[in-house]
Design a protein around this motif. Structure first.
Motif, PDB file in Angstrom:
ATOM      1  N   TYR A  37       0.808  -1.216   0.000  1.00 12.20           N
ATOM      2  CA  TYR A  37       0.000   0.000   0.000  1.00 12.20           C
ATOM      3  C   TYR A  37       0.848   1.277   0.000  1.00 12.20           C
ATOM      4  O   TYR A  37       0.312   2.383  -0.019  1.00 12.20           O
ATOM      5  N   GLY A  38       2.157   1.135   0.073  1.00  5.23           N
ATOM      6  CA  GLY A  38       3.029   2.302   0.031  1.00  5.23           C
ATOM      7  C   GLY A  38       3.059   3.105   1.306  1.00  5.23           C
ATOM      8  O   GLY A  38       3.490   4.261   1.329  1.00  5.23           O
ATOM      9  N   GLY A  39       2.616   2.524   2.414  1.00  6.84           N
ATOM     10  CA  GLY A  39       2.610   3.218   3.702  1.00  6.84           C
ATOM     11  C   GLY A  39       1.805   2.419   4.704  1.00  6.84           C
ATOM     12  O   GLY A  39       1.125   1.444   4.353  1.00  6.84           O
ATOM     13  N   VAL A  40       1.868   2.836   5.966  1.00  6.22           N
ATOM     14  CA  VAL A  40       1.178   2.112   7.025  1.00  6.22           C
ATOM     15  C   VAL A  40      -0.324   2.387   6.959  1.00  6.22           C
ATOM     16  O   VAL A  40      -0.763   3.538   6.942  1.00  6.22           O
ATOM     17  N   VAL A  41      -1.122   1.313   6.917  1.00  2.00           N
ATOM     18  CA  VAL A  41      -2.575   1.407   6.955  1.00  2.00           C
ATOM     19  C   VAL A  41      -3.014   1.140   8.398  1.00  2.00           C
ATOM     20  O   VAL A  41      -2.857   0.022   8.894  1.00  2.00           O
ATOM     21  N   PRO A  42      -3.525   2.147   9.108  1.00  2.00           N
ATOM     22  CA  PRO A  42      -3.801   2.003  10.545  1.00  2.00           C
ATOM     23  C   PRO A  42      -4.672   0.801  10.904  1.00  2.00           C
ATOM     24  O   PRO A  42      -4.381   0.094  11.875  1.00  2.00           O
ATOM     25  N   GLU A  43      -5.748   0.558  10.167  1.00  2.00           N
ATOM     26  CA  GLU A  43      -6.631  -0.558  10.505  1.00  2.00           C
ATOM     27  C   GLU A  43      -5.915  -1.895  10.364  1.00  2.00           C
ATOM     28  O   GLU A  43      -6.057  -2.786  11.214  1.00  2.00           O
ATOM     29  N   LEU A  44      -5.118  -2.047   9.316  1.00  3.90           N
ATOM     30  CA  LEU A  44      -4.365  -3.287   9.133  1.00  3.90           C
ATOM     31  C   LEU A  44      -3.304  -3.438  10.219  1.00  3.90           C
ATOM     32  O   LEU A  44      -3.017  -4.556  10.663  1.00  3.90           O
ATOM     33  N   ALA A  45      -2.729  -2.328  10.635  1.00  5.04           N
ATOM     34  CA  ALA A  45      -1.706  -2.374  11.684  1.00  5.04           C
ATOM     35  C   ALA A  45      -2.298  -2.880  12.991  1.00  5.04           C
ATOM     36  O   ALA A  45      -1.724  -3.747  13.659  1.00  5.04           O
ATOM     37  N   SER A  46      -3.456  -2.358  13.379  1.00  2.00           N
ATOM     38  CA  SER A  46      -4.060  -2.779  14.644  1.00  2.00           C
ATOM     39  C   SER A  46      -4.466  -4.247  14.599  1.00  2.00           C
ATOM     40  O   SER A  46      -4.329  -4.976  15.590  1.00  2.00           O
ATOM     41  N   ARG A  47      -4.940  -4.718  13.447  1.00  3.43           N
ATOM     42  CA  ARG A  47      -5.302  -6.130  13.327  1.00  3.43           C
ATOM     43  C   ARG A  47      -4.062  -7.017  13.450  1.00  3.43           C
ATOM     44  O   ARG A  47      -4.102  -8.076  14.092  1.00  3.43           O
ATOM     45  N   ALA A  48      -2.982  -6.595  12.830  1.00  2.00           N
ATOM     46  CA  ALA A  48      -1.740  -7.378  12.901  1.00  2.00           C
ATOM     47  C   ALA A  48      -1.204  -7.419  14.330  1.00  2.00           C
ATOM     48  O   ALA A  48      -0.676  -8.451  14.768  1.00  2.00           O
ATOM     49  N   HIS A  49      -1.339  -6.311  15.065  1.00  2.00           N
ATOM     50  CA  HIS A  49      -0.914  -6.305  16.472  1.00  2.00           C
ATOM     51  C   HIS A  49      -1.690  -7.350  17.275  1.00  2.00           C
ATOM     52  O   HIS A  49      -1.117  -8.048  18.119  1.00  2.00           O
ATOM     53  N   GLN A  50      -2.984  -7.460  17.011  1.00  2.00           N
ATOM     54  CA  GLN A  50      -3.802  -8.440  17.722  1.00  2.00           C
ATOM     55  C   GLN A  50      -3.308  -9.857  17.447  1.00  2.00           C
ATOM     56  O   GLN A  50      -3.324 -10.716  18.334  1.00  2.00           O
ATOM     57  N   GLN A  51      -2.864 -10.098  16.226  1.00  2.00           N
ATOM     58  CA  GLN A  51      -2.375 -11.425  15.859  1.00  2.00           C
ATOM     59  C   GLN A  51      -1.003 -11.720  16.464  1.00  2.00           C
ATOM     60  O   GLN A  51      -0.713 -12.853  16.854  1.00  2.00           O
ATOM     61  N   HIS A  52      -0.163 -10.692  16.556  1.00  2.00           N
ATOM     62  CA  HIS A  52       1.232 -10.901  16.945  1.00  2.00           C
ATOM     63  C   HIS A  52       1.500 -10.814  18.440  1.00  2.00           C
ATOM     64  O   HIS A  52       2.460 -11.413  18.933  1.00  2.00           O
ATOM     65  N   ILE A  53       0.675 -10.070  19.179  1.00  2.00           N
ATOM     66  CA  ILE A  53       1.092  -9.672  20.523  1.00  2.00           C
ATOM     67  C   ILE A  53       1.277 -10.857  21.476  1.00  2.00           C
ATOM     68  O   ILE A  53       2.264 -10.904  22.231  1.00  2.00           O
ATOM     69  N   LEU A  54       0.376 -11.833  21.448  1.00  2.00           N
ATOM     70  CA  LEU A  54       0.515 -12.958  22.374  1.00  2.00           C
ATOM     71  C   LEU A  54       1.754 -13.801  22.070  1.00  2.00           C
ATOM     72  O   LEU A  54       2.562 -14.060  22.978  1.00  2.00           O
ATOM     73  N   PRO A  55       1.976 -14.240  20.826  1.00  2.00           N
ATOM     74  CA  PRO A  55       3.203 -15.014  20.553  1.00  2.00           C
ATOM     75  C   PRO A  55       4.489 -14.221  20.790  1.00  2.00           C
ATOM     76  O   PRO A  55       5.499 -14.789  21.221  1.00  2.00           O
ATOM     77  N   VAL A  56       4.459 -12.925  20.558  1.00  2.00           N
ATOM     78  CA  VAL A  56       5.649 -12.102  20.781  1.00  2.00           C
ATOM     79  C   VAL A  56       5.964 -12.023  22.282  1.00  2.00           C
ATOM     80  O   VAL A  56       7.126 -12.142  22.696  1.00  2.00           O
ATOM     81  N   VAL A  57       4.950 -11.825  23.105  1.00  2.00           N
ATOM     82  CA  VAL A  57       5.151 -11.768  24.551  1.00  2.00           C
ATOM     83  C   VAL A  57       5.637 -13.121  25.078  1.00  2.00           C
ATOM     84  O   VAL A  57       6.564 -13.196  25.894  1.00  2.00           O
ATOM     85  N   GLU A  58       5.023 -14.197  24.596  1.00  2.00           N
ATOM     86  CA  GLU A  58       5.445 -15.533  25.038  1.00  2.00           C
ATOM     87  C   GLU A  58       6.895 -15.806  24.668  1.00  2.00           C
ATOM     88  O   GLU A  58       7.660 -16.380  25.447  1.00  2.00           O
ATOM     89  N   ARG A  59       7.294 -15.373  23.463  1.00  2.00           N
ATOM     90  CA  ARG A  59       8.680 -15.584  23.019  1.00  2.00           C
ATOM     91  C   ARG A  59       9.652 -14.752  23.857  1.00  2.00           C
ATOM     92  O   ARG A  59      10.734 -15.232  24.234  1.00  2.00           O
ATOM     93  N   ALA A  60       9.265 -13.530  24.188  1.00  2.00           N
ATOM     94  CA  ALA A  60      10.142 -12.661  24.995  1.00  2.00           C
ATOM     95  C   ALA A  60      10.371 -13.263  26.375  1.00  2.00           C
ATOM     96  O   ALA A  60      11.493 -13.258  26.897  1.00  2.00           O
ATOM     97  N   LEU A  61       9.327 -13.786  26.987  1.00  2.00           N
ATOM     98  CA  LEU A  61       9.463 -14.415  28.309  1.00  2.00           C
ATOM     99  C   LEU A  61      10.307 -15.685  28.220  1.00  2.00           C
ATOM    100  O   LEU A  61      11.154 -15.939  29.088  1.00  2.00           O
ATOM    101  N   ALA A  62      10.096 -16.461  27.160  1.00  2.00           N
ATOM    102  CA  ALA A  62      10.858 -17.701  26.992  1.00  2.00           C
ATOM    103  C   ALA A  62      12.333 -17.406  26.768  1.00  2.00           C
ATOM    104  O   ALA A  62      13.214 -18.068  27.351  1.00  2.00           O
ATOM    105  N   ASP A  63      12.634 -16.399  25.928  1.00  2.00           N
ATOM    106  CA  ASP A  63      14.029 -16.041  25.658  1.00  2.00           C
ATOM    107  C   ASP A  63      14.737 -15.552  26.927  1.00  2.00           C
ATOM    108  O   ASP A  63      15.947 -15.737  27.085  1.00  2.00           O
TER     109      ASP A  63
END
Length: 337
Positions: A37-63
């Motif tokens: 899209y040639g730039g950050v699309v806010p709605e897509l960004a918030s949806r991606a955060h919802q998908q990523h946040i739990l696995p990212v937090v789990e990985r940070a704690l595990a590391d």
């Protein structure tokens, strides 16, 4: 002091763990969907955060080899940033802190960029100046203590990161274009083409004018030679980068002269630009400054810098109530402890 930090201000979902002042993990999930899209699309960004946040937090704690039950506090980016993206990180942090019955610490994203310098062993001494440059901000900040900062000058329109990306778009380069300008500039002549240096009062910046100048420059040259950009891409990129860097350094030099401060730092995503790093290092040698440039991994948005900022607030007992909500336009001005 075991702090889990969450960063979700724009298009990177990140989590980090700090234990007794040391970063043990720093996990970043980058959102590639915005490239088409040639730039950050806010709605897509918030949806991606919802998908990523739990696995990212789990990985940070595990590391970090740390259990949730061992955490002392949860830190999060309250602002500035995209409202939907901030809301994901804020809501997750509030829920986790409530569930674990531990304190919550809000962090100003721009303050965290400055305090990223305290992640590493070589640290600036107070007071110091920090040129904070990113896709959304361009500021010169005076730091007298970790929680005592004041903005001396800032952009009145586009940020320098926007100027890089918008110039790249005019050249037909894909998003994000700033790093590509840096890449091509390495093979070009920075003095090949002259672009106007904006003049703003005091220590403030303006970058909208150079974007317009570049647009007309390309239009006029493409009329006579349709292959102008392809034939001269390296020189164009080098000239654009040189102009933007000189605008930044001219104001920084003035700020150092006015304050008498020789401890000079740079932070934010644009601090990864090799042209800026080289020019700042050279200017520092000429001026007798002590220069501090963070590692590349701490330049762009990351949770390690959020954790470091939270460390100083934890030491002051500066905690946040569960009634907190995101602040997309959160001010950089920080109260004294």
């Amino acid at each position: 002091m075991n702090i889990l930090a969450i960063e979700s201000s724009c298009d990177e979902t990140s989590a980090a763990v700090l234990v007794n002042g040391h970063i043990l993990s720093n996990v970043i999930a980058t959102q590639l969907i915005h490239e088409q899209y040639g730039g950050v699309v806010p709605e897509l960004a918030s949806r991606a955060h919802q998908q990523h946040i739990l696995p990212v937090v789990e990985r940070a704690l595990a590391d970090a080899n740390l259990l949730k039950s061992e955490l002392s506090a949860i830190a999060f980016t309250r602002g500035p940033g995209l409202l939907g993206s901030l809301l994901v990180g804020t809501s997750f942090a509030k829920a986790m802190a409530l569930g674990l019955n531990i304190p919550l610490i809000e962090v100003n994203h721009m303050q965290a960029h400055v305090l990223a310098h305290f992640i590493e062993t070589r640290q600036p001494t107070f007071p110091f100046l920090c040129l904070t440059v990113s896709g959304g901000h361009t500021q010169i900040v005076r730091i007298d203590a970790p929680l005592d900062m004041s903005v001396m000058g800032q952009t009145l329109d586009d940020a320098v990161g926007e100027a890089f990306d918008k110039s790249a778009k005019l050249l037909g380069l894909p998003y994000p274009g700033g790093p590509l300008i840096d890449k091509y500039a390495k093979d070009g002549n920075p003095l090949a083409y002259k672009f106007p240096m904006s003049e703003m009062p005091n220590l403030d910046f303006s970058f909208s004018g150079i974007k317009t100048a570049i647009m007309y420059f390309l239009r006029d040259n493409m009329r006579t030679n349709p292959e102008f950009i392809n034939q001269h891409l390296a020189d164009i990129c080098a000239s654009i980068q040189h102009t933007l860097v000189q605008i930044l350094l001219a104001k920084l030099k003035r700020a150092a002269r006015e304050t008498g401060i020789a401890e000079i730092a740079v932070a934010g995503g644009v601090s990864a630009n090799s042209g800026l790093r080289t020019a700042l290092t050279k200017l520092g040698e000429e001026q007798g400054w002590n220069i501090y440039i963070p590692k590349f991994e701490y330049c762009t948005d990351n949770a390690a810098m959020i954790a470091m900022a939270a460390k100083f607030k934890y030491e002051q007992g500066d905690f946040t109530p569960q009634t907190v909500s995101p602040l997309p336009r959160m001010s950089m001005q920080v109260k004294k402890p």
